[in-house]
Write a protein that holds these residues in place. Structure first.
Motif, PDB file in Angstrom:
ATOM      1  N   ILE A 212       0.841  -1.200   0.000  1.00  0.00           N
ATOM      2  CA  ILE A 212       0.000   0.000   0.000  1.00  0.00           C
ATOM      3  C   ILE A 212       0.876   1.250   0.000  1.00  0.00           C
ATOM      4  N   GLY A 213       1.950   1.223   0.795  1.00  0.00           N
ATOM      5  CA  GLY A 213       2.870   2.346   0.810  1.00  0.00           C
ATOM      6  C   GLY A 213       3.478   2.601  -0.563  1.00  0.00           C
ATOM      7  N   MET A 214       3.891   1.543  -1.259  1.00  0.00           N
ATOM      8  CA  MET A 214       4.437   1.692  -2.605  1.00  0.00           C
ATOM      9  C   MET A 214       3.406   2.259  -3.570  1.00  0.00           C
ATOM     10  N   LEU A 215       2.172   1.809  -3.447  1.00  0.00           N
ATOM     11  CA  LEU A 215       1.116   2.289  -4.331  1.00  0.00           C
ATOM     12  C   LEU A 215       0.860   3.780  -4.115  1.00  0.00           C
ATOM     13  N   VAL A 216       0.758   4.187  -2.852  1.00  0.00           N
ATOM     14  CA  VAL A 216       0.537   5.608  -2.545  1.00  0.00           C
ATOM     15  C   VAL A 216       1.736   6.439  -2.996  1.00  0.00           C
ATOM     16  N   GLY A 217       2.939   5.921  -2.760  1.00  0.00           N
ATOM     17  CA  GLY A 217       4.130   6.627  -3.209  1.00  0.00           C
ATOM     18  C   GLY A 217       4.173   6.766  -4.722  1.00  0.00           C
ATOM     19  N   GLY A 218       3.734   5.737  -5.438  1.00  0.00           N
ATOM     20  CA  GLY A 218       3.674   5.817  -6.887  1.00  0.00           C
ATOM     21  C   GLY A 218       2.669   6.853  -7.367  1.00  0.00           C
ATOM     22  N   LEU A 219       1.524   6.929  -6.693  1.00  0.00           N
ATOM     23  CA  LEU A 219       0.535   7.945  -7.037  1.00  0.00           C
ATOM     24  C   LEU A 219       1.083   9.351  -6.794  1.00  0.00           C
ATOM     25  N   LEU A 220       1.801   9.514  -5.664  1.00  0.00           N
ATOM     26  CA  LEU A 220       2.386  10.817  -5.360  1.00  0.00           C
ATOM     27  C   LEU A 220       3.393  11.235  -6.432  1.00  0.00           C
TER      28      LEU A 220
ATOM     29  N   VAL B  45       8.390   5.238   0.367  1.00  0.00           N
ATOM     30  CA  VAL B  45       9.539   5.982  -0.170  1.00  0.00           C
ATOM     31  C   VAL B  45      10.247   5.242  -1.297  1.00  0.00           C
ATOM     32  N   VAL B  46       9.890   3.985  -1.539  1.00  0.00           N
ATOM     33  CA  VAL B  46      10.548   3.248  -2.634  1.00  0.00           C
ATOM     34  C   VAL B  46      10.336   3.936  -3.985  1.00  0.00           C
ATOM     35  N   PRO B  47       9.095   4.335  -4.354  1.00  0.00           N
ATOM     36  CA  PRO B  47       8.937   5.065  -5.617  1.00  0.00           C
ATOM     37  C   PRO B  47       9.640   6.420  -5.618  1.00  0.00           C
ATOM     38  N   LEU B  48       9.831   7.023  -4.443  1.00  0.00           N
ATOM     39  CA  LEU B  48      10.550   8.295  -4.377  1.00  0.00           C
ATOM     40  C   LEU B  48      12.012   8.125  -4.771  1.00  0.00           C
ATOM     41  N   PHE B  49      12.514   6.900  -4.654  1.00  0.00           N
ATOM     42  CA  PHE B  49      13.869   6.597  -5.119  1.00  0.00           C
ATOM     43  C   PHE B  49      13.856   6.075  -6.554  1.00  0.00           C
ATOM     44  N   ASN B  50      13.018   5.094  -6.839  1.00  0.00           N
ATOM     45  CA  ASN B  50      13.051   4.433  -8.144  1.00  0.00           C
ATOM     46  C   ASN B  50      12.686   5.373  -9.291  1.00  0.00           C
TER      47      ASN B  50
END
Length: 279
Positions: free
Chosen positions: A135-143, A190-195
């Motif tokens: 869920i965190g990755m999904l929200v981060g991806g949306l952000l 924060v994973v999408p914030l890096f990737n």
């Protein structure tokens, strides 16, 4: 976002299947879905031929009559490594990536064991942290799809690593289970914030002829160092507490987030293309 959705649904489905099927039957699902995926790739995916590893170098034309270098995995690998060695920001980028994927091993692989030892091995507990991370990755991806990150892409990457390291340290204390789940979700966030900025930075800065090779090396590092690191962390977990491993590796990641900001080649590469062109 698609990857995050799949990793969100997978543990939920797996936990449900565990109530009606054996673990062996569930593992066999992986064989069936892999066969389906391979079939789709073979039947429907047609990749056009591309230039060999030695045929494009800084826009120079190959001499007439020169034989094209035979495309192979190892020739592409050598070409990618040579390309990285000639560019300071890529050397720094891959070095930091190697450190990141090595020291995130305990967070990725030892937390289920920590939960089983400290809180209990109920299926719902282990599923909860997987779902929270997804869920965190999904929200981060949306952000990232809406915001895009800081103008200098390095700042988003460094902040992500810093927060991931901080979450790893706190998980090693450890907190109550509800807080544990929340922190796992923040780590996934924060994973999408890096990737995302890392991918865009490579797309902007790497010559198109070498882009596939550079991404291939990046994938190789990401997919190999984390499992290989468990050759060390796994036995250590029986000698040193998982909590200490999490605190130690998390501290290294926090330090890495700071060191990335003072690396000049990376800061330069992270700037928007127009800003870099005027520097």
């Amino acid at each position: 976002m698609i990857q995050s959705t799949m990793t969100l649904l997978s543990p939920m489905l797996s936990a449900t299947l565990l109530t009606v099927a054996s673990i062996k039957a569930i593992f066999f699902i992986d064989v069936v879905t892999a066969a389906i995926g391979i079939t789709i790739l073979v039947v429907f995916l047609h990749v056009p031929e591309r230039v060999g590893a030695g045929e494009a170098e800084e826009g120079e034309e190959a001499e007439e009559g020169e034989e094209a270098e035979e495309a192979s995995y190892f020739s592409d690998l050598r070409a990618g490594i040579a390309y990285i060695a000639e560019r300071g920001f890529l050397k720094a980028f891959f070095l930091f990536n190697a450190v990141f994927f090595t020291f995130m091993g305990p967070m990725e692989f030892l937390t289920p064991l920590q939960i089983a030892r400290r809180f209990g091995d109920e299926v719902w507990r282990l599923s909860a942290i997987e779902v929270a991370f997804s869920i965190g990755m999904l929200v981060g991806g949306l952000l990232m799809a809406y915001w895009g990150g800081f103008a200098n892409r390095l700042y988003s990457m460094a902040l992500a690593i810093f927060i991931f390291g901080a979450c790893t340290v706190v998980l090693g204390l450890p907190p109550r289970f509800t807080t544990y789940v929340v922190l796992t979700g923040v780590a996934g966030f924060v994973v999408p914030l890096f990737n995302t900025p890392a991918t865009v930075m490579l797309q902007e800065r790497v010559d198109e002829a070498y882009l596939g090779r550079i991404f291939g090396l990046h994938t190789m590092i990401a997919s190999s160092l984390m499992p290989l690191s468990m050759l060390v962390y796994g036995p250590l977990a029986d000698v040193i507490s998982i909590e200490r491993l999490l605190v130690g590796t998390g501290a290294v990641l926090i330090l890495q987030g700071v060191l990335m900001l003072v690396n000049r080649p990376l800061r330069q590469a992270g700037r928007p293309m127009l800003a870099s062109a005027t520097d």
